[in-house]
Design a protein around this motif. Sequence first.
Motif, PDB file in Angstrom:
ATOM      1  N   PHE A  41       0.806  -1.221   0.000  1.00 14.01           N
ATOM      2  CA  PHE A  41       0.000   0.000   0.000  1.00 14.01           C
ATOM      3  C   PHE A  41       0.842   1.274   0.000  1.00 14.01           C
ATOM      4  O   PHE A  41       0.315   2.353  -0.239  1.00 14.01           O
ATOM      5  CB  PHE A  41      -0.940   0.033   1.205  1.00 14.01           C
ATOM      6  N   ALA A  42       2.117   1.177   0.274  1.00 13.78           N
ATOM      7  CA  ALA A  42       2.965   2.370   0.357  1.00 13.78           C
ATOM      8  C   ALA A  42       3.056   3.108  -0.975  1.00 13.78           C
ATOM      9  O   ALA A  42       3.391   4.289  -0.999  1.00 13.78           O
ATOM     10  CB  ALA A  42       4.360   2.014   0.860  1.00 13.78           C
ATOM     11  N   GLY A  43       2.730   2.454  -2.071  1.00 12.06           N
ATOM     12  CA  GLY A  43       2.726   3.107  -3.371  1.00 12.06           C
ATOM     13  C   GLY A  43       1.446   3.885  -3.643  1.00 12.06           C
ATOM     14  O   GLY A  43       1.236   4.374  -4.735  1.00 12.06           O
ATOM     15  N   SER A  44       0.601   4.014  -2.637  1.00 10.43           N
ATOM     16  CA  SER A  44      -0.684   4.694  -2.769  1.00 10.43           C
ATOM     17  C   SER A  44      -0.508   6.161  -3.149  1.00 10.43           C
ATOM     18  O   SER A  44       0.472   6.796  -2.775  1.00 10.43           O
ATOM     19  CB  SER A  44      -1.440   4.587  -1.441  1.00 10.43           C
ATOM     20  N   ALA A  45      -1.494   6.688  -3.846  1.00  5.59           N
ATOM     21  CA  ALA A  45      -1.444   8.094  -4.256  1.00  5.59           C
ATOM     22  C   ALA A  45      -1.688   9.048  -3.094  1.00  5.59           C
ATOM     23  O   ALA A  45      -1.200  10.162  -3.102  1.00  5.59           O
ATOM     24  CB  ALA A  45      -2.476   8.341  -5.352  1.00  5.59           C
ATOM     25  N   THR A  49      -2.420   7.851   3.382  1.00  2.00           N
ATOM     26  CA  THR A  49      -2.416   6.388   3.262  1.00  2.00           C
ATOM     27  C   THR A  49      -0.989   5.880   3.125  1.00  2.00           C
ATOM     28  O   THR A  49      -0.617   4.886   3.744  1.00  2.00           O
ATOM     29  CB  THR A  49      -3.265   5.933   2.052  1.00  2.00           C
ATOM     30  N   ARG A  50      -0.184   6.562   2.347  1.00  2.00           N
ATOM     31  CA  ARG A  50       1.221   6.168   2.176  1.00  2.00           C
ATOM     32  C   ARG A  50       1.956   6.200   3.515  1.00  2.00           C
ATOM     33  O   ARG A  50       2.684   5.290   3.864  1.00  2.00           O
ATOM     34  CB  ARG A  50       1.915   7.074   1.162  1.00  2.00           C
ATOM     35  N   TRP A  51       1.725   7.264   4.286  1.00  2.00           N
ATOM     36  CA  TRP A  51       2.378   7.415   5.589  1.00  2.00           C
ATOM     37  C   TRP A  51       1.959   6.281   6.529  1.00  2.00           C
ATOM     38  O   TRP A  51       2.799   5.673   7.194  1.00  2.00           O
ATOM     39  CB  TRP A  51       2.023   8.779   6.179  1.00  2.00           C
ATOM     40  N   GLU A  52       0.654   5.981   6.573  1.00  2.00           N
ATOM     41  CA  GLU A  52       0.162   4.889   7.422  1.00  2.00           C
ATOM     42  C   GLU A  52       0.712   3.543   6.940  1.00  2.00           C
ATOM     43  O   GLU A  52       1.100   2.699   7.750  1.00  2.00           O
ATOM     44  CB  GLU A  52      -1.366   4.848   7.431  1.00  2.00           C
ATOM     45  N   ALA A  53       0.756   3.340   5.628  1.00  2.00           N
ATOM     46  CA  ALA A  53       1.250   2.082   5.069  1.00  2.00           C
ATOM     47  C   ALA A  53       2.733   1.879   5.376  1.00  2.00           C
ATOM     48  O   ALA A  53       3.164   0.769   5.714  1.00  2.00           O
ATOM     49  CB  ALA A  53       1.012   2.047   3.560  1.00  2.00           C
ATOM     50  N   GLU A  54       3.504   2.945   5.261  1.00  2.00           N
ATOM     51  CA  GLU A  54       4.924   2.839   5.607  1.00  2.00           C
ATOM     52  C   GLU A  54       5.092   2.528   7.085  1.00  2.00           C
ATOM     53  O   GLU A  54       5.959   1.735   7.474  1.00  2.00           O
ATOM     54  CB  GLU A  54       5.656   4.126   5.218  1.00  2.00           C
ATOM     55  N   GLY A  55       4.256   3.132   7.927  1.00  2.00           N
ATOM     56  CA  GLY A  55       4.288   2.836   9.357  1.00  2.00           C
ATOM     57  C   GLY A  55       3.893   1.402   9.650  1.00  2.00           C
ATOM     58  O   GLY A  55       4.472   0.743  10.518  1.00  2.00           O
ATOM     59  N   LEU A 145      -7.801   2.491   6.983  1.00  2.00           N
ATOM     60  CA  LEU A 145      -9.238   2.308   6.752  1.00  2.00           C
ATOM     61  C   LEU A 145      -9.989   3.638   6.857  1.00  2.00           C
ATOM     62  O   LEU A 145     -10.882   3.904   6.042  1.00  2.00           O
ATOM     63  CB  LEU A 145      -9.816   1.294   7.746  1.00  2.00           C
ATOM     64  N   ARG A 146      -9.620   4.463   7.830  1.00  2.00           N
ATOM     65  CA  ARG A 146     -10.250   5.788   7.945  1.00  2.00           C
ATOM     66  C   ARG A 146      -9.990   6.608   6.687  1.00  2.00           C
ATOM     67  O   ARG A 146     -10.873   7.280   6.172  1.00  2.00           O
ATOM     68  CB  ARG A 146      -9.723   6.529   9.173  1.00  2.00           C
TER      69      ARG A 146
END
Length: 157
Positions: A41-45, A49-55, A145-146
Amino acid sequence: MEAMRLIEATRSALTRSQTVQDIVAEAWQAQALAEVIGGYFAGSASPVTRWEAEGLSEAGGRACGALRRPASGHTTLQRGGAIRASQLTEVRDPQRVLLALGVLLGDVGIALVEVACVADEGLYWQCVEAVDAADESRDRVFGMLREFSTHRAGGAA
Protein backbone atom coordinates in the motif's frame (compact mmCIF):
# COMPACT_ATOMS: atom_id res chain seq x y z
CA MET A 1 -1.39 -15.17 -3.95
CA GLU A 2 -4.22 -12.83 -3.06
CA ALA A 3 -3.91 -11.08 0.31
CA MET A 4 -7.15 -12.47 1.78
CA ARG A 5 -6.01 -16.04 1.17
CA LEU A 6 -2.73 -15.32 2.95
CA ILE A 7 -4.49 -13.68 5.89
CA GLU A 8 -6.95 -16.56 6.18
CA ALA A 9 -4.15 -19.14 6.00
CA THR A 10 -2.20 -17.32 8.70
CA ARG A 11 -5.23 -16.89 10.95
CA SER A 12 -6.11 -20.56 10.56
CA ALA A 13 -2.54 -21.63 11.37
CA LEU A 14 -2.49 -19.36 14.43
CA THR A 15 -5.79 -20.84 15.63
CA ARG A 16 -4.44 -24.39 15.24
CA SER A 17 -1.16 -23.60 17.02
CA GLN A 18 -0.82 -25.43 20.31
CA THR A 19 2.80 -25.02 21.36
CA VAL A 20 4.57 -21.83 22.36
CA GLN A 21 6.95 -22.28 19.42
CA ASP A 22 4.07 -22.63 16.94
CA ILE A 23 2.27 -19.58 18.33
CA VAL A 24 5.42 -17.46 18.14
CA ALA A 25 6.12 -18.70 14.61
CA GLU A 26 2.61 -17.85 13.46
CA ALA A 27 2.78 -14.44 15.15
CA TRP A 28 5.99 -13.90 13.19
CA GLN A 29 4.22 -14.95 9.96
CA ALA A 30 1.37 -12.49 10.69
CA GLN A 31 3.78 -9.62 11.31
CA ALA A 32 5.71 -10.46 8.14
CA LEU A 33 2.37 -10.26 6.33
CA ALA A 34 1.65 -6.85 7.91
CA GLU A 35 5.08 -5.69 6.76
CA VAL A 36 4.50 -6.83 3.17
CA ILE A 37 0.92 -5.52 2.96
CA GLY A 38 2.13 -2.18 4.31
CA GLY A 39 4.76 -2.12 1.59
CA TYR A 40 2.15 -2.99 -1.01
CA PHE A 41 0.00 0.00 0.00
CA ALA A 42 2.96 2.37 0.36
CA GLY A 43 2.73 3.11 -3.37
CA SER A 44 -0.68 4.69 -2.77
CA ALA A 45 -1.44 8.09 -4.26
CA SER A 46 -2.75 9.48 -0.97
CA PRO A 47 0.02 10.91 1.24
CA VAL A 48 -1.86 9.96 4.44
CA THR A 49 -2.42 6.39 3.26
CA ARG A 50 1.22 6.17 2.18
CA TRP A 51 2.38 7.42 5.59
CA GLU A 52 0.16 4.89 7.42
CA ALA A 53 1.25 2.08 5.07
CA GLU A 54 4.92 2.84 5.61
CA GLY A 55 4.29 2.84 9.36
CA LEU A 56 2.49 -0.51 9.06
CA SER A 57 5.40 -1.98 7.16
CA GLU A 58 7.91 -0.65 9.68
CA ALA A 59 5.92 -1.90 12.71
CA GLY A 60 5.52 -5.34 11.12
CA GLY A 61 9.24 -5.50 10.46
CA ARG A 62 10.01 -4.40 14.02
CA ALA A 63 7.75 -7.15 15.40
CA CYS A 64 9.47 -9.73 13.20
CA GLY A 65 12.78 -8.54 14.58
CA ALA A 66 11.49 -8.79 18.15
CA LEU A 67 10.24 -12.34 17.61
CA ARG A 68 13.21 -13.42 15.51
CA ARG A 69 12.61 -15.49 12.42
CA PRO A 70 11.66 -19.08 13.21
CA ALA A 71 14.32 -21.66 12.44
CA SER A 72 14.13 -23.01 8.90
CA GLY A 73 13.33 -26.46 10.24
CA HIS A 74 10.24 -25.23 12.08
CA THR A 75 7.01 -26.98 11.13
CA THR A 76 5.25 -23.72 10.27
CA LEU A 77 7.77 -22.89 7.61
CA GLN A 78 7.81 -26.46 6.35
CA ARG A 79 4.01 -26.42 5.95
CA GLY A 80 4.00 -23.10 4.14
CA GLY A 81 7.22 -23.76 2.24
CA ALA A 82 8.65 -20.41 3.32
CA ILE A 83 7.49 -17.07 4.53
CA ARG A 84 3.82 -16.86 3.53
CA ALA A 85 3.98 -13.10 3.02
CA SER A 86 6.50 -13.51 0.22
CA GLN A 87 3.69 -15.06 -1.85
CA LEU A 88 1.62 -11.83 -1.94
CA THR A 89 0.74 -10.92 -5.52
CA GLU A 90 -2.44 -8.85 -5.26
CA VAL A 91 -4.96 -7.09 -3.05
CA ARG A 92 -8.39 -7.32 -4.66
CA ASP A 93 -10.44 -5.60 -1.95
CA PRO A 94 -8.27 -3.21 0.09
CA GLN A 95 -10.85 -2.47 2.78
CA ARG A 96 -11.70 -6.14 3.32
CA VAL A 97 -8.00 -7.01 3.47
CA LEU A 98 -7.29 -4.27 5.99
CA LEU A 99 -10.24 -5.29 8.19
CA ALA A 100 -9.10 -8.93 8.14
CA LEU A 101 -5.51 -7.92 8.84
CA GLY A 102 -6.68 -5.84 11.80
CA VAL A 103 -8.54 -8.85 13.22
CA LEU A 104 -5.50 -11.08 12.64
CA LEU A 105 -3.21 -8.62 14.42
CA GLY A 106 -5.63 -8.50 17.34
CA ASP A 107 -5.56 -12.30 17.53
CA VAL A 108 -1.76 -12.18 17.41
CA GLY A 109 -1.65 -9.74 20.31
CA ILE A 110 -3.90 -11.96 22.42
CA ALA A 111 -1.90 -15.09 21.57
CA LEU A 112 1.39 -13.37 22.43
CA VAL A 113 0.04 -12.17 25.79
CA GLU A 114 -0.90 -15.77 26.55
CA VAL A 115 2.61 -16.92 25.59
CA ALA A 116 4.20 -14.16 27.68
CA CYS A 117 2.31 -15.42 30.73
CA VAL A 118 4.13 -18.78 30.58
CA ALA A 119 7.42 -17.73 28.96
CA ASP A 120 10.91 -17.46 30.35
CA GLU A 121 12.27 -13.94 30.74
CA GLY A 122 13.88 -13.75 27.28
CA LEU A 123 10.77 -14.85 25.40
CA TYR A 124 8.62 -12.73 27.70
CA TRP A 125 10.36 -9.53 26.56
CA GLN A 126 10.23 -10.61 22.91
CA CYS A 127 6.48 -11.06 23.28
CA VAL A 128 6.05 -7.69 25.00
CA GLU A 129 7.88 -5.93 22.15
CA ALA A 130 5.91 -7.88 19.54
CA VAL A 131 2.57 -7.08 21.24
CA ASP A 132 3.50 -3.39 21.20
CA ALA A 133 4.34 -3.62 17.49
CA ALA A 134 1.11 -5.55 16.78
CA ASP A 135 -0.86 -2.77 18.50
CA GLU A 136 0.94 -0.16 16.42
CA SER A 137 0.30 -2.22 13.28
CA ARG A 138 -3.42 -2.34 14.10
CA ASP A 139 -3.45 1.42 14.67
CA ARG A 140 -1.88 1.90 11.22
CA VAL A 141 -4.40 -0.49 9.62
CA PHE A 142 -7.29 1.45 11.14
CA GLY A 143 -5.70 4.74 10.05
CA MET A 144 -5.61 3.40 6.49
CA LEU A 145 -9.24 2.31 6.75
CA ARG A 146 -10.25 5.79 7.94
CA GLU A 147 -8.39 7.31 5.00
CA PHE A 148 -10.08 4.95 2.52
CA SER A 149 -13.48 5.79 4.04
CA THR A 150 -12.75 9.53 3.85
CA HIS A 151 -11.75 9.29 0.18
CA ARG A 152 -14.73 7.10 -0.66
CA ALA A 153 -17.14 9.48 1.12
CA GLY A 154 -15.45 12.50 -0.48
CA GLY A 155 -15.62 10.90 -3.91
CA ALA A 156 -19.32 10.13 -3.50
CA ALA A 157 -20.27 13.69 -2.56
